[in-house]
Design a protein around this motif. Structure first.
Motif, PDB file in Angstrom:
ATOM      1  N   ASN A   3       0.811  -1.220   0.000  1.00 45.96           N
ATOM      2  CA  ASN A   3       0.000   0.000   0.000  1.00 45.96           C
ATOM      3  C   ASN A   3       0.843   1.268   0.000  1.00 45.96           C
ATOM      4  O   ASN A   3       0.490   2.253  -0.656  1.00 45.96           O
ATOM      5  CB  ASN A   3      -0.950   0.012   1.206  1.00 45.96           C
ATOM      6  CG  ASN A   3      -2.098  -0.949   1.027  1.00 45.96           C
ATOM      7  OD1 ASN A   3      -2.377  -1.387  -0.077  1.00 45.96           O
ATOM      8  ND2 ASN A   3      -2.754  -1.281   2.113  1.00 45.96           N
ATOM      9  N   LYS A   6       2.180   1.756  -3.495  1.00 47.44           N
ATOM     10  CA  LYS A   6       1.084   2.140  -4.379  1.00 47.44           C
ATOM     11  C   LYS A   6       0.717   3.607  -4.151  1.00 47.44           C
ATOM     12  O   LYS A   6       0.500   4.363  -5.099  1.00 47.44           O
ATOM     13  CB  LYS A   6      -0.128   1.239  -4.126  1.00 47.44           C
ATOM     14  CG  LYS A   6      -1.250   1.451  -5.095  1.00 47.44           C
ATOM     15  CD  LYS A   6      -0.846   1.023  -6.478  1.00 47.44           C
ATOM     16  CE  LYS A   6      -2.027   0.477  -7.233  1.00 47.44           C
ATOM     17  NZ  LYS A   6      -1.657   0.108  -8.594  1.00 47.44           N
ATOM     18  N   LYS A  10       0.901   6.685  -6.845  1.00 41.76           N
ATOM     19  CA  LYS A  10      -0.252   7.524  -7.185  1.00 41.76           C
ATOM     20  C   LYS A  10       0.063   9.004  -6.936  1.00 41.76           C
ATOM     21  O   LYS A  10      -0.355   9.871  -7.706  1.00 41.76           O
ATOM     22  CB  LYS A  10      -1.493   7.100  -6.404  1.00 41.76           C
ATOM     23  CG  LYS A  10      -2.011   5.743  -6.818  1.00 41.76           C
ATOM     24  CD  LYS A  10      -2.371   5.714  -8.292  1.00 41.76           C
ATOM     25  CE  LYS A  10      -2.808   4.356  -8.765  1.00 41.76           C
ATOM     26  NZ  LYS A  10      -3.099   4.303 -10.197  1.00 41.76           N
ATOM     27  N   TYR A  54      -6.713   7.536  -3.006  1.00 45.65           N
ATOM     28  CA  TYR A  54      -6.786   6.480  -4.020  1.00 45.65           C
ATOM     29  C   TYR A  54      -7.625   5.318  -3.501  1.00 45.65           C
ATOM     30  O   TYR A  54      -7.498   4.928  -2.335  1.00 45.65           O
ATOM     31  CB  TYR A  54      -5.374   5.980  -4.360  1.00 45.65           C
ATOM     32  CG  TYR A  54      -5.374   4.713  -5.168  1.00 45.65           C
ATOM     33  CD1 TYR A  54      -5.729   4.728  -6.519  1.00 45.65           C
ATOM     34  CD2 TYR A  54      -5.044   3.490  -4.595  1.00 45.65           C
ATOM     35  CE1 TYR A  54      -5.749   3.562  -7.266  1.00 45.65           C
ATOM     36  CE2 TYR A  54      -5.058   2.321  -5.337  1.00 45.65           C
ATOM     37  CZ  TYR A  54      -5.411   2.356  -6.664  1.00 45.65           C
ATOM     38  OH  TYR A  54      -5.438   1.203  -7.404  1.00 45.65           O
ATOM     39  N   ARG A  55      -8.462   4.805  -4.358  1.00 46.07           N
ATOM     40  CA  ARG A  55      -9.215   3.590  -4.093  1.00 46.07           C
ATOM     41  C   ARG A  55      -9.108   2.714  -5.338  1.00 46.07           C
ATOM     42  O   ARG A  55      -9.393   3.171  -6.451  1.00 46.07           O
ATOM     43  CB  ARG A  55     -10.699   3.876  -3.823  1.00 46.07           C
ATOM     44  CG  ARG A  55     -10.959   4.646  -2.549  1.00 46.07           C
ATOM     45  CD  ARG A  55     -10.783   3.722  -1.332  1.00 46.07           C
ATOM     46  NE  ARG A  55     -11.087   4.411  -0.102  1.00 46.07           N
ATOM     47  CZ  ARG A  55     -10.204   5.043   0.677  1.00 46.07           C
ATOM     48  NH1 ARG A  55      -8.940   5.081   0.316  1.00 46.07           N
ATOM     49  NH2 ARG A  55     -10.574   5.625   1.790  1.00 46.07           N
ATOM     50  N   GLY A  56      -8.699   1.478  -5.141  1.00 45.97           N
ATOM     51  CA  GLY A  56      -8.585   0.541  -6.252  1.00 45.97           C
ATOM     52  C   GLY A  56      -9.942   0.176  -6.818  1.00 45.97           C
ATOM     53  O   GLY A  56     -10.094  -0.090  -8.003  1.00 45.97           O
ATOM     54  N   SER A  57     -10.953   0.173  -5.934  1.00 50.06           N
ATOM     55  CA  SER A  57     -12.331  -0.088  -6.359  1.00 50.06           C
ATOM     56  C   SER A  57     -13.260   0.729  -5.468  1.00 50.06           C
ATOM     57  O   SER A  57     -12.857   1.260  -4.433  1.00 50.06           O
ATOM     58  CB  SER A  57     -12.661  -1.575  -6.243  1.00 50.06           C
ATOM     59  OG  SER A  57     -12.818  -1.932  -4.885  1.00 50.06           O
ATOM     60  N   GLY A 103      -9.688   3.660  -9.143  1.00 52.78           N
ATOM     61  CA  GLY A 103      -9.165   2.793 -10.205  1.00 52.78           C
ATOM     62  C   GLY A 103      -8.189   3.588 -11.042  1.00 52.78           C
ATOM     63  O   GLY A 103      -7.167   4.047 -10.550  1.00 52.78           O
TER      64      GLY A 103
END
Length: 118
Positions: A3, A6, A10, A54-57, A103
């Protein structure tokens, strides 16, 4: 990729996006006792404090929704401290923006929230 990695990736993406849109980045990951601000820069005549989410989904909600009242208040206190140590007077207009990434969809929300006084 964990995380932390990531998140750093981002933030790099957001910095490149902001620079390409004319933002002059002054500082990244500003930390003090009051909290942390992801990116600080100038957009036109505004000193802008950017929160990157940020959110992956969307299963846990959108990235923008993650910047709730408590987080906004913490950002405002941290911004007050930043302005004090950098001698930014009341005449310098300030804005609080959120850059939300869901995403692969990046959204820059200008004036995402207003200043919250102590």
């Amino acid at each position: 990729m964990n995380n932390h990695e990531k998140g750093a990736q981002k933030e790099e993406q957001v910095c490149a996006y902001l620079l390409s849109n004319g933002v002059k980045i002054m500082e990244r990951n500003f930390r003090c006792r009051q909290g942390e601000i992801d990116i600080i820069g100038y957009d036109g005549g505004y000193l802008v404090f950017f929160e990157v989410k940020y959110r992956g989904s969307r299963s846990a909600g959108s990235a923008a929704e993650a910047v709730g009242y408590a987080k906004q208040r913490k950002i405002c206190r941290t911004a007050d401290y930043y302005r004090m140590i950098h001698h930014c007077g009341e005449e310098v207009p300030v804005r609080f923006d959120v850059v939300a990434i869901d995403g692969e969809d990046l959204q820059w929300i200008k004036n995402a929230f207003y200043y919250i006084a102590r």
